[in-house]
Design a protein around this motif. Structure first.
Motif, mmCIF file in Angstrom:
data_model
loop_
_atom_site.group_PDB
_atom_site.id
_atom_site.type_symbol
_atom_site.label_atom_id
_atom_site.label_comp_id
_atom_site.label_asym_id
_atom_site.label_seq_id
_atom_site.Cartn_x
_atom_site.Cartn_y
_atom_site.Cartn_z
ATOM 1 N N PHE A 58 -0.625 -39.171 -28.903
ATOM 2 C CA PHE A 58 -0.160 -38.931 -27.541
ATOM 3 C C PHE A 58 -0.380 -40.190 -26.724
ATOM 4 O O PHE A 58 -1.427 -40.830 -26.820
ATOM 5 C CB PHE A 58 -0.897 -37.748 -26.900
ATOM 6 N N GLU A 59 0.594 -40.533 -25.926
ATOM 7 C CA GLU A 59 0.515 -41.722 -25.091
ATOM 8 C C GLU A 59 0.642 -41.318 -23.630
ATOM 9 O O GLU A 59 1.476 -40.499 -23.270
ATOM 10 C CB GLU A 59 1.648 -42.686 -25.441
ATOM 11 N N GLY A 60 -0.204 -41.870 -22.790
ATOM 12 C CA GLY A 60 -0.124 -41.561 -21.371
ATOM 13 C C GLY A 60 -1.420 -41.883 -20.656
ATOM 14 O O GLY A 60 -2.214 -42.720 -21.096
ATOM 15 N N ARG A 61 -1.633 -41.227 -19.536
ATOM 16 C CA ARG A 61 -2.852 -41.408 -18.747
ATOM 17 C C ARG A 61 -3.958 -40.563 -19.377
ATOM 18 O O ARG A 61 -3.806 -39.359 -19.551
ATOM 19 C CB ARG A 61 -2.599 -40.960 -17.304
ATOM 20 N N ILE A 62 -5.066 -41.215 -19.745
ATOM 21 C CA ILE A 62 -6.147 -40.531 -20.462
ATOM 22 C C ILE A 62 -7.369 -40.414 -19.555
ATOM 23 O O ILE A 62 -7.804 -41.408 -18.967
ATOM 24 C CB ILE A 62 -6.536 -41.284 -21.739
ATOM 25 N N LEU A 63 -7.886 -39.211 -19.440
ATOM 26 C CA LEU A 63 -9.098 -38.976 -18.660
ATOM 27 C C LEU A 63 -10.143 -38.342 -19.570
ATOM 28 O O LEU A 63 -9.896 -37.317 -20.202
ATOM 29 C CB LEU A 63 -8.817 -38.049 -17.479
ATOM 30 N N ARG A 64 -11.294 -38.996 -19.639
ATOM 31 C CA ARG A 64 -12.397 -38.499 -20.467
ATOM 32 C C ARG A 64 -13.533 -38.105 -19.541
ATOM 33 O O ARG A 64 -14.044 -38.944 -18.801
ATOM 34 C CB ARG A 64 -12.859 -39.583 -21.441
ATOM 35 N N ARG A 65 -13.947 -36.841 -19.588
ATOM 36 C CA ARG A 65 -15.029 -36.371 -18.715
ATOM 37 C C ARG A 65 -16.073 -35.598 -19.513
ATOM 38 O O ARG A 65 -15.752 -34.956 -20.517
ATOM 39 C CB ARG A 65 -14.486 -35.478 -17.599
ATOM 40 N N THR A 66 -17.316 -35.681 -19.053
ATOM 41 C CA THR A 66 -18.398 -34.938 -19.692
ATOM 42 C C THR A 66 -19.245 -34.230 -18.639
ATOM 43 O O THR A 66 -19.342 -34.688 -17.502
ATOM 44 C CB THR A 66 -19.307 -35.860 -20.527
ATOM 45 N N TRP A 67 -19.820 -33.112 -19.049
ATOM 46 C CA TRP A 67 -20.727 -32.329 -18.206
ATOM 47 C C TRP A 67 -21.961 -31.965 -19.011
ATOM 48 O O TRP A 67 -21.931 -31.949 -20.249
ATOM 49 C CB TRP A 67 -20.072 -31.026 -17.740
ATOM 50 N N ARG A 68 -23.018 -31.666 -18.301
ATOM 51 C CA ARG A 68 -24.255 -31.196 -18.922
ATOM 52 C C ARG A 68 -24.652 -29.866 -18.308
ATOM 53 O O ARG A 68 -24.533 -29.680 -17.091
ATOM 54 C CB ARG A 68 -25.381 -32.209 -18.736
ATOM 55 N N LEU A 69 -25.113 -28.929 -19.152
ATOM 56 C CA LEU A 69 -25.561 -27.615 -18.694
ATOM 57 C C LEU A 69 -26.947 -27.372 -19.268
ATOM 58 O O LEU A 69 -27.135 -27.355 -20.487
ATOM 59 C CB LEU A 69 -24.623 -26.499 -19.153
ATOM 60 N N GLU A 70 -27.933 -27.212 -18.404
ATOM 61 C CA GLU A 70 -29.284 -26.919 -18.864
ATOM 62 C C GLU A 70 -29.347 -25.488 -19.391
ATOM 63 O O GLU A 70 -28.642 -24.595 -18.918
ATOM 64 C CB GLU A 70 -30.293 -27.084 -17.729
#
Length: 302
Positions: A58-70
């Motif tokens: 896939f080609e395009g705008r890439i957004l990589r996000r991470t979250w943490r949950l205790e």
């Protein structure tokens, strides 16, 4: 009753669930965000087989996000509601698997994962999902590690979709979560020193102050029983022998800086070079190769 946090997804996952809401468990705190205006993402489409993970480009705008949950929420408890929301939005699920069914170690190191400490993955306790809708793609990775759960979402959208606009009230939900280097070492046993800069094609460490090295020196000072192994890593450009040599020299440069500038006992730091034998991202893209060029600190005694 467990409190649910509803977030307008233009703030949480811009561009792929335009007017809907993404519901995350209470306490999900944003750790990192990495955006690529135009890039290529190899979306995993099947379990690892013969040392390869089947993928779709896939080609395009890439957004990589991470979250943490205790806490001790099971990975499937976190992922299942996200899966249902994707299906409700018309996405088609390509792959939905738990650690062993995905391919365990081989799958984990055959896909793109945001580097630690922003994302931590237990090889035996993770769940992965990938889905597509027209020209859009999304992957979701959830893992338990050291008493917390980590969530990674990689979203690919056509460039024409444009950046999402975040309202002030929503921006407050996206906060940075500082993770102490000492805790990362204790929980995961290693961490990448991400702020280091080397001259192109050289093992010479840039002449500036590095927060990661100050923090690592402080960890050693506070824990007299600790010893550290510095391991250099490269991308796949060039031969293996050459890459192992330069990766070890880079690790040696980091050790020299810690000994000469920060006063660390040289006997408490060993060095090694792994070349391109331990990638943490795909070497098929410039972004992946950049991530793979790193020096990691490994806790080798306690």
């Amino acid at each position: 009753m467990r409190r649910i946090l509803a977030v307008i997804c233009a703030a949480v996952l811009p561009g792929w669930l335009a007017a809907a809401e993404l519901v995350l468990p209470a306490g999900a705190v944003a750790v990192s965000e990495r955006a690529t205006a135009l890039g290529v993402y190899q979306l995993p489409a099947g379990p690892e087989a013969a040392d390869k993970v089947p993928s779709q480009r896939f080609e395009g705008r890439i957004l990589r996000r991470t979250w943490r949950l205790e806490g001790q929420a099971a990975v499937l408890q976190i992922l299942a509601p996200l899966r249902e929301q994707l299906l409700a939005q018309g996405y088609e699920v390509l792959l939905d698997c738990a650690a062993r069914d995905c391919g365990g170690f081989g799958f984990r190191f055959g896909i793109e994962v945001v580097p630690s400490p922003d994302m931590m993955v237990d090889i035996s306790a993770y769940h992965f999902l990938s889905a597509v809708k027209a020209e859009r793609a999304v992957s979701v990775l959830v893992s338990q590690s050291g008493g917390a759960a980590y969530l990674q979402v990689i979203d690919v959208a056509p460039p024409a979709a444009g950046p999402a606009i975040m309202k002030p009230a929503q921006q407050a939900l996206v906060e940075e979560l500082p993770l102490e280097l000492a805790k990362v070492l204790e929980v995961q046993g290693h961490t990448a020193l991400r702020d280091l800069e080397f001259q192109s094609g050289s093992a010479r460490l840039g002449e500036r102050d590095y927060a990661s090295l100050r923090d690592l020196a402080a960890v050693l000072e506070a824990n007299p029983g600790y010893r550290i192994l510095l391991v250099g890593h490269t991308d796949t450009v060039g031969g293996l022998k050459q890459n192992i040599a330069i990766s070890k020299r880079r690790a040696g440069s980091v050790k020299a800086r810690m000994v000469e500038s920060l006063g660390v006992d040289s006997g408490r730091i060993d060095v090694a070079g792994a070349g391109y034998l331990a990638p943490i991202a795909s070497n098929r893209t410039p972004e992946g190769r950049e991530v793979n060029r790193r020096v990691e600190a490994v806790l080798i005694s306690n």
